[in-house]
Enzyme design. Structure first.
Site, mmCIF file in Angstrom:
data_model
loop_
_atom_site.group_PDB
_atom_site.id
_atom_site.type_symbol
_atom_site.label_atom_id
_atom_site.label_comp_id
_atom_site.label_asym_id
_atom_site.label_seq_id
_atom_site.Cartn_x
_atom_site.Cartn_y
_atom_site.Cartn_z
ATOM 1 N N ASP A 13 55.878 -40.838 36.581
ATOM 2 C CA ASP A 13 55.710 -39.761 35.599
ATOM 3 C C ASP A 13 55.126 -40.245 34.280
ATOM 4 O OD1 ASP A 13 56.885 -38.090 37.511
ATOM 5 O OD2 ASP A 13 58.893 -38.548 36.760
ATOM 6 N N GLY A 15 52.064 -39.895 33.475
ATOM 7 C CA GLY A 15 50.914 -39.060 33.118
ATOM 8 C C GLY A 15 49.688 -39.449 33.943
ATOM 9 N N LYS A 16 49.946 -39.961 35.154
ATOM 10 C CA LYS A 16 48.842 -40.401 36.032
ATOM 11 C C LYS A 16 47.892 -39.247 36.338
ATOM 12 C CE LYS A 16 51.931 -41.783 39.017
ATOM 13 N NZ LYS A 16 53.151 -41.648 38.216
ATOM 14 N N ASN A 38 56.727 -36.623 47.281
ATOM 15 C CA ASN A 38 57.701 -36.994 46.238
ATOM 16 C C ASN A 38 57.001 -37.046 44.876
ATOM 17 O OD1 ASN A 38 56.228 -39.221 47.137
ATOM 18 N ND2 ASN A 38 57.908 -40.682 47.021
ATOM 19 N N GLY A 40 54.641 -35.813 41.765
ATOM 20 C CA GLY A 40 54.298 -34.559 41.098
ATOM 21 C C GLY A 40 53.366 -34.933 39.969
ATOM 22 N N HIS A 41 52.066 -34.715 40.165
ATOM 23 C CA HIS A 41 51.064 -35.118 39.173
ATOM 24 C C HIS A 41 50.531 -33.872 38.469
ATOM 25 C CE1 HIS A 41 50.229 -39.174 41.415
ATOM 26 N NE2 HIS A 41 51.490 -39.004 41.073
ATOM 27 N N GLN A 222 54.050 -42.550 42.009
ATOM 28 C CA GLN A 222 55.239 -43.263 41.521
ATOM 29 C C GLN A 222 54.841 -44.327 40.477
ATOM 30 O OE1 GLN A 222 55.195 -42.853 45.334
ATOM 31 N NE2 GLN A 222 55.908 -40.897 44.632
ATOM 32 N N GLY A 300 62.391 -30.829 39.246
ATOM 33 C CA GLY A 300 62.915 -30.152 38.056
ATOM 34 C C GLY A 300 64.102 -30.874 37.425
ATOM 35 N N LYS A 329 51.389 -39.819 26.052
ATOM 36 C CA LYS A 329 52.512 -39.167 25.369
ATOM 37 C C LYS A 329 52.858 -39.800 24.020
ATOM 38 C CE LYS A 329 55.022 -36.605 28.130
ATOM 39 N NZ LYS A 329 55.829 -35.985 29.182
ATOM 40 N N LEU A 330 51.837 -40.361 23.371
ATOM 41 C CA LEU A 330 52.038 -40.980 22.061
ATOM 42 C C LEU A 330 52.514 -39.930 21.048
ATOM 43 C CD1 LEU A 330 51.687 -43.740 20.668
ATOM 44 C CD2 LEU A 330 49.333 -43.114 20.156
ATOM 45 N N ASP A 331 52.032 -38.698 21.228
ATOM 46 C CA ASP A 331 52.405 -37.595 20.322
ATOM 47 C C ASP A 331 53.914 -37.333 20.318
ATOM 48 O OD1 ASP A 331 51.559 -36.806 23.071
ATOM 49 O OD2 ASP A 331 52.467 -34.898 22.511
HETATM 50 P P1 GDP Z 1 52.553 -38.249 36.727
HETATM 51 O O1 GDP Z 1 53.527 -38.096 37.836
HETATM 52 O O2 GDP Z 1 52.408 -39.672 36.299
HETATM 53 O O3 GDP Z 1 51.232 -37.601 36.997
HETATM 54 O O4 GDP Z 1 53.201 -37.497 35.457
HETATM 55 P P2 GDP Z 1 53.902 -36.050 35.481
HETATM 56 O O5 GDP Z 1 52.863 -35.014 35.644
HETATM 57 O O6 GDP Z 1 55.047 -36.037 36.428
HETATM 58 O O7 GDP Z 1 54.550 -36.029 34.036
HETATM 59 C C1 GDP Z 1 53.786 -36.151 32.886
HETATM 60 C C2 GDP Z 1 54.023 -34.908 32.017
HETATM 61 O O8 GDP Z 1 53.563 -35.140 30.709
HETATM 62 C C3 GDP Z 1 53.245 -33.696 32.502
HETATM 63 O O9 GDP Z 1 53.969 -32.535 32.175
HETATM 64 C C4 GDP Z 1 51.944 -33.748 31.676
HETATM 65 O O10 GDP Z 1 51.356 -32.482 31.501
HETATM 66 C C5 GDP Z 1 52.474 -34.272 30.385
HETATM 67 N N1 GDP Z 1 51.541 -35.124 29.624
HETATM 68 C C6 GDP Z 1 50.602 -36.006 30.075
HETATM 69 N N2 GDP Z 1 50.047 -36.671 29.046
HETATM 70 C C7 GDP Z 1 50.647 -36.211 27.924
HETATM 71 C C8 GDP Z 1 50.527 -36.532 26.535
HETATM 72 O O11 GDP Z 1 49.761 -37.406 26.120
HETATM 73 N N3 GDP Z 1 51.340 -35.863 25.669
HETATM 74 C C9 GDP Z 1 52.221 -34.902 26.081
HETATM 75 N N4 GDP Z 1 52.986 -34.300 25.157
HETATM 76 N N5 GDP Z 1 52.353 -34.582 27.375
HETATM 77 C C10 GDP Z 1 51.588 -35.232 28.281
HETATM 78 P P1 IMO Z 2 55.192 -39.508 40.448
HETATM 79 O O1 IMO Z 2 54.026 -39.862 41.340
HETATM 80 C C1 IMO Z 2 59.290 -40.399 39.297
HETATM 81 C C2 IMO Z 2 61.977 -41.683 42.501
HETATM 82 C C3 IMO Z 2 63.129 -40.760 42.868
HETATM 83 C C4 IMO Z 2 64.171 -41.775 43.284
HETATM 84 C C5 IMO Z 2 63.324 -42.838 44.013
HETATM 85 C C6 IMO Z 2 63.287 -42.674 45.538
HETATM 86 O O2 IMO Z 2 55.220 -38.086 40.043
HETATM 87 O O3 IMO Z 2 55.262 -40.461 39.295
HETATM 88 P P2 IMO Z 2 62.004 -40.979 47.140
HETATM 89 O O4 IMO Z 2 62.076 -39.486 47.240
HETATM 90 O O5 IMO Z 2 60.649 -41.510 46.858
HETATM 91 O O6 IMO Z 2 62.657 -41.668 48.297
HETATM 92 O O7 IMO Z 2 62.943 -41.330 45.870
HETATM 93 O O8 IMO Z 2 62.022 -42.709 43.481
HETATM 94 N N1 IMO Z 2 60.637 -41.054 42.553
HETATM 95 C C7 IMO Z 2 59.927 -40.733 41.461
HETATM 96 N N2 IMO Z 2 60.259 -40.789 40.152
HETATM 97 N N3 IMO Z 2 58.061 -39.975 39.672
HETATM 98 C C8 IMO Z 2 57.718 -39.947 40.987
HETATM 99 O O9 IMO Z 2 56.464 -39.698 41.402
HETATM 100 C C9 IMO Z 2 58.690 -40.283 41.951
HETATM 101 N N4 IMO Z 2 58.701 -40.319 43.304
HETATM 102 C C10 IMO Z 2 59.894 -40.807 43.651
HETATM 103 O O10 IMO Z 2 63.541 -40.000 41.744
HETATM 104 O O11 IMO Z 2 64.743 -42.386 42.162
HETATM 105 MG MG MG Z 3 55.274 -37.049 38.272
#
Ligand code: GDP
Ligand code: IMO
Ligand code: MG
Length: 423
Positions: A13, A15-16, A38, A40-41, A222, A300, A329-331
């Site tokens: 998570d 911000g990939k 698993n 969520g991008h 991940q 969630g 997410k520097l902001d």
């Molecule tokens: P990922 O799994 O690495 O793709 O990251 P996620 O999408 O799960 O979580 C990143 C969250 O931060 C998402 O809700 C993005 O919309 C949000 N996000 C990404 N870059 C930034 C940023 O620079 N600032 C803020 N405030 N939110 C960001």
């Molecule tokens: P993205 O790509 C954050 C975590 C789960 C748990 C562990 C094992 O959005 O960054 P799993 O269901 O893979 O067997 O769970 O890994 N986990 C993540 N945490 N971002 C993810 O994906 C994750 N995918 C799995 O919360 O701790």
């Molecule tokens: Mg994610």
């Protein structure tokens, strides 16, 4: 710069999704190499927000071809839902998405076994998407692959064989009702009809593309600390998110990888269980969660939040070989009077400079912090490095030195335009 791997440097998570969307303007092909639904991008474009679980985040740029590599485990239901959601939003998927014939399928018993094993003690805190049980079958050489869908007889045989063992396990060990084999066969035959047009010999496709001079971005899911080998085992996922996984998960040889890009969140988050040295269980942690909207994009669940850990990022940079990183997410740090950064640990009265991945030691370390002044200014409208306040630049310089990383991209908000390159 033709073949690059993008890796989450922390516990996911980072911000990939957002950075893949930004970079895919410059790439012709975006390929996922491990994990499954698993992930969520999130990608935000104008007033629309997309959360991609299986399909590469490059799908939102119409000129980009998207590929799902053999290292990914595919849940048919999740995949079809995602395709249909994109198409409802006028994003064309057919002709732009290819799936490796060697990718493994998540079966209904994988999801069930994931939830049963998480209902006992010693929970990992998985996403419940059947990831672990599917990779178990893959390595036990019992898995069912996309290619098996193409031969009805083989598919039926494999499902029947697996169901004998799984139903035994469900009934005798877990005292759970058995699954209906005919229903599963019917469901997967239907799936075959829906995905036939996407199946490709991905290693051949990608290597030919490289020979033709095409550019490829390999999108990790991940993060490095969730890697089954290099992460905080057993609190990890069951695949290889680190850069090495990009080769085994696609069929692209290491000699064809030109660069590795790390994604570093300006602080740290983690979902699920496991040690987290810089976790904040106070008001600052609550503020990071609230300002950063730190709730899982897949489940969630509230994300655990803490200060940036440069010992962790330094370890991640070492095992991944980051050429450059994007800071995201520097902001979110803008409202803090003071920002803490962990540069190392103390354990049993001794100073540790390196990151211990064994959970026993990691759960006992005491982080050593450096306090930096906050900038207390909204930076979410900054369009260049030059526009950032001095204290923000000092924060970036400090973390870059401590973690040994070269910062190339800075993200100051979730939208596309809230991103700039450092010259
Ligand atoms: P990922 O799994 O690495 O793709 O990251 P996620 O999408 O799960 O979580 C990143 C969250 O931060 C998402 O809700 C993005 O919309 C949000 N996000 C990404 N870059 C930034 C940023 O620079 N600032 C803020 N405030 N939110 C960001
Ligand atoms: P993205 O790509 C954050 C975590 C789960 C748990 C562990 C094992 O959005 O960054 P799993 O269901 O893979 O067997 O769970 O890994 N986990 C993540 N945490 N971002 C993810 O994906 C994750 N995918 C799995 O919360 O701790
Ligand atoms: Mg994610």
């Amino acid at each position: 710069m033709s073949v690059s791997v993008l890796v989450g440097s922390q516990w996911g998570d980072e911000g990939k999704g957002k950075i893949v969307d930004i970079l895919s303007e410059k790439y012709e092909i975006v390929t996922r190499y491990q994990g499954g639904a698993n992930a969520g991008h999130t990608v935000e474009i104008d007033d629309k927000k997309f959360v991609l679980h299986l399909i590469p985040s490059g799908i939102l740029r119409e000129n980009v071809i998207c590929v799902i590599g053999n290292g990914v485990v595919i849940d048919p239901t999740a995949l079809l839902e995602e395709i249909s959601l994109l198409e409802k939003n006028d994003i064309k998927v057919a002709g732009r998405l290819f799936i490796s014939h060697n990718a493994h399928l998540i079966m209904p018993y994988h999801k069930l076994l994931d939830s049963i094993s998480e209902s006992g003690e010693n929970k990992i805190g998985t996403t419940g998407r059947g990831i672990g049980p599917c990779y178990i079958d893959k390595y036990a050489r019992k898995g069912i692959k996309i290619v098996d869908l193409l031969n009805r007889k083989v598919l039926e045989e494999k499902i029947r064989e697996n169901l004998i063992e799984k139903n035994n396990l469900l009934k005798k060990v877990y005292e759970h009702a058995e699954l209906n084999v005919e229903e599963i066969i019917k469901q997967y035959v239907e799936f075959d009809k829906a995905i036939d047009k996407y199946v490709k010999d991905v290693p051949v496709y990608l290597n030919n593309a490289i020979s033709e001079g095409k550019s490829i971005l390999l999108e990790g899911a991940q993060g490095a600390l969730l890697d089954v080998d290099h992460g905080t085992y057993p609190y990890v996922t069951s695949s290889s998110p680190t850069s090495g996984g990009a080769c085994t998960g696609t069929g692209i040889p290491p000699t064809k990888i030109d660069s590795v890009i790390g994604i570093v969140k300006a602080y740290t988050t983690r979902v699920g269980n496991g040690p987290f040295p810089t976790e904040l269980l106070d008001d600052d942690g609550e503020s990071l969660r609230k300002i950063g909207a730190e709730y899982g994009a897949t489940t969630g669940r509230p994300r655990r939040c803490g200060w940036l850990d440069t010992a962790l990022v330094r370890y991640s940079a070492m095992i991944n070989g980051f050429d450059s990183v994007a800071i995201t997410k520097l902001d979110v740090l803008s409202q803090f009077d003071q920002i803490k950064v962990c540069g190392g640990y103390e354990l049993d009265g001794k100073t540790l400079k390196s990151f211990p991945t064994d959970v026993d030691r990691l759960s006992k370390v005491i982080p050593v912090y450096k306090k930096l002044p906050g900038w207390k200014k909204d930076i979410s409208n900054c369009l260049s490095y030059a526009e950032l306040p001095k204290a923000t630049k000092d924060y970036l310089k400090f973390i870059s030195g401590e973690a040994g990383i070269k910062i190339d991209i800075i993200s100051v908000g979730p939208k596309r335009q809230q991103t700039f390159y450092v010259d």
